[in-house]
Design a protein around this motif. Structure first.
Motif, PDB file in Angstrom:
ATOM      1  N   GLY A 142     -39.153 -75.849  39.563  1.00 20.12           N
ATOM      2  CA  GLY A 142     -38.922 -76.215  40.955  1.00 20.12           C
ATOM      3  C   GLY A 142     -38.733 -75.037  41.872  1.00 20.12           C
ATOM      4  O   GLY A 142     -38.538 -75.216  43.072  1.00 20.12           O
TER       5      GLY A 142
ATOM      6  N   GLU B 224     -39.357 -87.812  41.494  1.00 19.25           N
ATOM      7  CA  GLU B 224     -38.561 -86.645  41.111  1.00 19.25           C
ATOM      8  C   GLU B 224     -38.548 -86.500  39.592  1.00 19.25           C
ATOM      9  O   GLU B 224     -38.298 -87.461  38.856  1.00 19.25           O
TER      10      GLU B 224
ATOM     11  N   SER C 272     -33.513 -78.435  43.438  1.00 16.01           N
ATOM     12  CA  SER C 272     -34.721 -78.257  42.639  1.00 16.01           C
ATOM     13  C   SER C 272     -34.359 -78.186  41.164  1.00 16.01           C
ATOM     14  O   SER C 272     -33.364 -77.573  40.792  1.00 16.01           O
TER      15      SER C 272
ATOM     16  N   GLN D 198     -44.254 -84.474  41.346  1.00 19.19           N
ATOM     17  CA  GLN D 198     -43.142 -84.737  42.266  1.00 19.19           C
ATOM     18  C   GLN D 198     -43.552 -84.277  43.656  1.00 19.19           C
ATOM     19  O   GLN D 198     -44.023 -83.153  43.841  1.00 19.19           O
TER      20      GLN D 198
ATOM     21  N   LEU E 253     -40.104 -77.878  45.856  1.00 20.29           N
ATOM     22  CA  LEU E 253     -38.907 -78.297  46.592  1.00 20.29           C
ATOM     23  C   LEU E 253     -37.947 -77.130  46.786  1.00 20.29           C
ATOM     24  O   LEU E 253     -37.344 -76.968  47.842  1.00 20.29           O
TER      25      LEU E 253
ATOM     26  N   ALA F 115     -42.435 -84.324  48.037  1.00 18.58           N
ATOM     27  CA  ALA F 115     -41.298 -84.493  48.946  1.00 18.58           C
ATOM     28  C   ALA F 115     -41.717 -84.161  50.367  1.00 18.58           C
ATOM     29  O   ALA F 115     -42.578 -83.297  50.595  1.00 18.58           O
TER      30      ALA F 115
ATOM     31  N   ILE G  43     -37.993 -87.784  48.482  1.00 13.41           N
ATOM     32  CA  ILE G  43     -38.711 -87.345  47.284  1.00 13.41           C
ATOM     33  C   ILE G  43     -39.268 -88.558  46.542  1.00 13.41           C
ATOM     34  O   ILE G  43     -38.586 -89.585  46.407  1.00 13.41           O
TER      35      ILE G  43
ATOM     36  N   ASN H 293     -40.247 -89.468  35.391  1.00 11.49           N
ATOM     37  CA  ASN H 293     -40.275 -89.564  36.850  1.00 11.49           C
ATOM     38  C   ASN H 293     -39.234 -90.570  37.314  1.00 11.49           C
ATOM     39  O   ASN H 293     -39.241 -91.724  36.879  1.00 11.49           O
TER      40      ASN H 293
ATOM     41  N   GLN I 252     -37.031 -85.675  36.290  1.00 13.58           N
ATOM     42  CA  GLN I 252     -35.703 -85.578  35.693  1.00 13.58           C
ATOM     43  C   GLN I 252     -35.832 -85.251  34.211  1.00 13.58           C
ATOM     44  O   GLN I 252     -36.667 -85.810  33.507  1.00 13.58           O
TER      45      GLN I 252
ATOM     46  N   THR J  94     -35.887 -90.738  45.655  1.00 12.84           N
ATOM     47  CA  THR J  94     -34.594 -90.071  45.769  1.00 12.84           C
ATOM     48  C   THR J  94     -34.519 -89.359  47.108  1.00 12.84           C
ATOM     49  O   THR J  94     -35.543 -89.140  47.777  1.00 12.84           O
TER      50      THR J  94
ATOM     51  N   HIS K  83     -32.576 -85.912  48.988  1.00 15.48           N
ATOM     52  CA  HIS K  83     -31.741 -84.718  48.949  1.00 15.48           C
ATOM     53  C   HIS K  83     -31.409 -84.350  50.387  1.00 15.48           C
ATOM     54  O   HIS K  83     -32.301 -84.034  51.183  1.00 15.48           O
TER      55      HIS K  83
END
Length: 689
Positions: free
Chosen positions: A120, A513, A110, A483, A166, A485, A510, A529, A515, A533, A535
């Motif tokens: 997050g 995400e 997160s 975001q 997340l 997920a 996700i 964005n 960033q 992705t 995780h």
């Protein structure tokens, strides 16, 4: 890692209470910790609004996912300055100190790219949000000495608080007068000018109980331009109208001054780690906070149904000279209602939890040119940022077999973000955006026996961009998407006389995400964005006693370990392909061997190990080197009377990089690296009455 009420560095084995996983009594809805403890709750000897550590541990293990209660004795046997000290032994949490009380914290990736503030993760203090209404949170207002225990809910396992990010949620819980010591006094000293004093008191007078704690600390800091001082006060006042009705008022006050040393090049971080970034010292970058938080929580019990209600208000002024001089005030307010019903459906146990939350706020921000020496220059920006958040959720746990429960839930979130630009000479950056998001969850919880559980779940999470994503750029909030997920999880936890364990495997797909990419060495990051992705990870915690009664009857050696596998990648991204996401090591391990004597003495070494390098940028061209730190602690802890400790950290004085501000493309000369703290020693003395 599994923590029992025998917590790490506890007093005597004979005083420990092992809490078994979930055993629910449908007749009166109280966890069956023990007959004595249940009687205490019903008689009013314990708080109705705040479960004690044992109750909280039993209650949290009703959740079919990765959750944990961390008792205060797991971290108060040391300096306990940052969230890393408090939560660094929880698998799946990557927490690294930056300077002073600030630390970067990420759960399952997160806010992976954030190197200032955190997002997050929804953080709470006694169930009251610490995050601002737009979702941003920092750790300066968290006083580790103030809490009885910490609840960690990873991912959508935090639905009981309406949290669905997340990373999930962290709830810091203070004692009440019903479980507090009459007096606790504590003094800590350490390297780099570290000094702290703390005192607390609590008690009960008939239906009234109270708890108050205050602390003050100051430090020069390991690095240049990282000195700071903090004063914090927390307290609560409870009144029990009857065994089934209790209200509690909370107050939290903070005065925090902190200089910022800034990120530096990789060479500087490794070869002159105590040096601050020159631009940070030139403009005297700081983060100074004065905050006040007031709240009330009331719990009412009607047979098998418990209703919790709460309201809160927060005022926070931040004096924040950075690349420009930020001067802003945050005013948040909100409330919640949650009802829990334990009953039977056609002879099957059933628990239904429904609730709603409101969390609104306004940020009144003025931004000035920051002149040499941290002096306000001309006005450069001025905004009013308003956030509105309304969420409603329901979760049902249906035990279709005596030891197997189906858990299903859903949350709806309506969020509004509105910016009014009051500085129009550079154009109008006003904008607004509305989000409506559903997050379902379904899971299974199997009690294999009284002390062993297996769980699995599928959940969805959603995260709204924070205002700081646009505080420093000219685009409007509407340019960023939420975001989202979908996370799949399976795991097990349990305890045996000679072994405790806590394992979870998860996979999160996700979209969008968020960033936070560094584009200039002295300015905040720019938020974008990412595409798709993934995780994926493994979280493993174990505790293994061995060599029992080696030197005297009742002593033992214990091996503890907390391991996280973090496999985070882009998913066929048009720019980055399947590159690894930067900012966190793929493998991370903390382990220790500690000797415990039945009289309360403990001693042992521990390590923190990042065994492989990880990337600092999306293109995977610049790395953060692997490292291993050797630490040692010893002490003497008693439930009453005197306790003390000595602790040495990074005894080999290893030069390493603790965390990094990530970029799209970076090189080792880019000022994005935060050096880790060198060799340090701490000592503390505590008296409980």
């Amino acid at each position: 890692m599994i923590y029992s009420i025998c917590e790490k560095y506890a007093v005597m084995a004979s005083a420990c209470l092992i809490v078994a996983p979930i055993v629910v009594n449908a007749e009166d809805s109280l966890p069956e910790v023990s007959v004595t403890e249940k009687a205490l709750v019903k008689s009013g000897a314990q708080s109705l609004t705040v479960p004690n550590t044992a109750q909280a541990t039993v209650d949290i293990q009703r959740i079919p996912g990765a959750v944990e209660v961390v008792p205060d004795t797991a971290y108060k046997g040391g300096p306990a300055q940052t969230v890393k000290d408090m939560l660094g032994w929880v698998p799946g949490i990557f927490a690294q100190s930056r300077y002073g009380d600030d630390a970067r914290i990420s759960i399952r990736g997160s806010g992976l790219s954030r190197n200032y503030g955190n997002r997050g993760i929804n953080m709470y203090m006694d169930g009251i949000p610490i995050n601002t209404a737009d979702g941003l949170v920092d750790n300066f207002e968290i006083d580790p000495t103030a809490f009885r225990y910490i609840e960690v809910y990873k991912g959508a396992n935090a639905m009981r608080y309406g949290a669905n990010t997340l990373g999930g949620a962290i709830n810091y819980v203070t004692p009440t007068g019903r479980d507090a010591d009459l007096f606790v006094g504590r003094v800590d000293i350490g390297s780099f000018g570290y000094k702290r004093a703390q005192a607390s008191t609590g008690g009960v007078s008939g239906p009234l109980d109270y708890f108050i704690t205050a602390s003050a600390q100051e430090f020069n800091g390991y690095r240049q331009h990282s000195d700071g001082d903090q004063q914090r006060l927390s307290g609560n006042l409870g009144y029990q109208f009857s065994p089934d009705a209790e209200t509690r008022f909370y107050v939290n006050l903070n005065a925090i001054d902190q200089r910022l040393p800034g990120e530096v090049s990789k060479a500087s971080a490794l070869h002159s780690p105590r040096t601050a970034a020159s631009e940070f010292t030139r403009v005297d970058q700081q983060r100074n906070i004065n905050s006040q938080r007031l709240a009330n929580k009331t719990t009412l019990r009607f047979g098998s149904t418990t209703v919790e209600l709460g309201v809160f208000g927060v005022n926070r002024h931040v004096d924040h000279p950075i690349f420009q001089y930020l001067d802003y005030t945050v005013r948040d307010y909100g409330g919640f209602i949650r009802a829990t019903d334990d009953s039977q459906i056609s002879g099957f146990n059933n628990r239904l939890v429904v609730g709603a939350n409101i969390h609104n706020g306004k940020i009144d921000n003025d931004q000035y040119v920051n002149l040499t020496g941290g002096i306000k220059g001309a006005l450069a920006a001025s905004n009013i940022d308003r956030s509105k958040n309304i969420s409603a959720y329901a979760e049902d746990t249906f035990s279709f077999l005596p030891n197997v429960a189906l858990v299903a839930g859903v949350q709806y979130l309506h969020a509004e973000r509105d910016r009014k630009d009051r500085f129009l000479s550079d154009g109008d950056q006003s904008g607004s955006r509305t989000y409506d998001l559903f997050s379902p969850k379904i899971g299974l919880l199997w009690d294999v026996d009284a002390s062993w559980q297996v769980f699995t779940n599928i959940s969805r999470s959603a995260e709204i961009p924070t205002y700081d994503a646009n505080t420093f750029v000219s685009t409007a909030t509407s340019d960023l998407n939420a975001q989202t997920a979908t996370t799949y999880e399976i795991g097990t936890r349990g305890t045996r006389p000679d072994f405790t364990w806590d394992f979870a495997i998860y996979h999160a797909d996700i979209k969008n995400e968020l960033q936070c990419l560094t584009t200039a060495p002295w300015a905040p990051c720019s938020v974008v964005n990412a595409g798709k992705t993934q995780h994926r990870g493994l979280e493993a915690g174990i505790g293994l006693p061995f060599l029992k009664s080696t030197f005297t009857q009742g002593d033992t050696f214990v091996f503890n370990a907390a391991y996280s596998l973090n496999d985070f990648r882009f998913d066929n991204d048009p720019n980055y392909g399947n590159n690894r996401l930067p900012g966190v090591p793929k493998h991370f391990l903390r382990s220790e061997v500690v000797y415990k004597h039945p009289n309360g003495f403990y001693a042992g070494p521990n390590i923190e190990w990042s065994p492989s390098s990880y990337y600092a940028d999306n293109v995977n061209s610049t790395t953060v080197d692997r490292y291993m730190l050797l630490n040692l602690r010893l002490g003497y802890m008693q439930a009453k009377g005197w306790s003390g400790y000595l602790e040495g950290r990074n005894l080999a004085d290893r030069r390493y990089i603790a965390n990094v501000a990530i970029a799209g493309t970076a090189d080792p000369t880019m000022e994005i690296f935060n050096p880790g703290t060198g060799r340090a020693a701490y000592a503390g003395l505590q008296y409980k009455w």
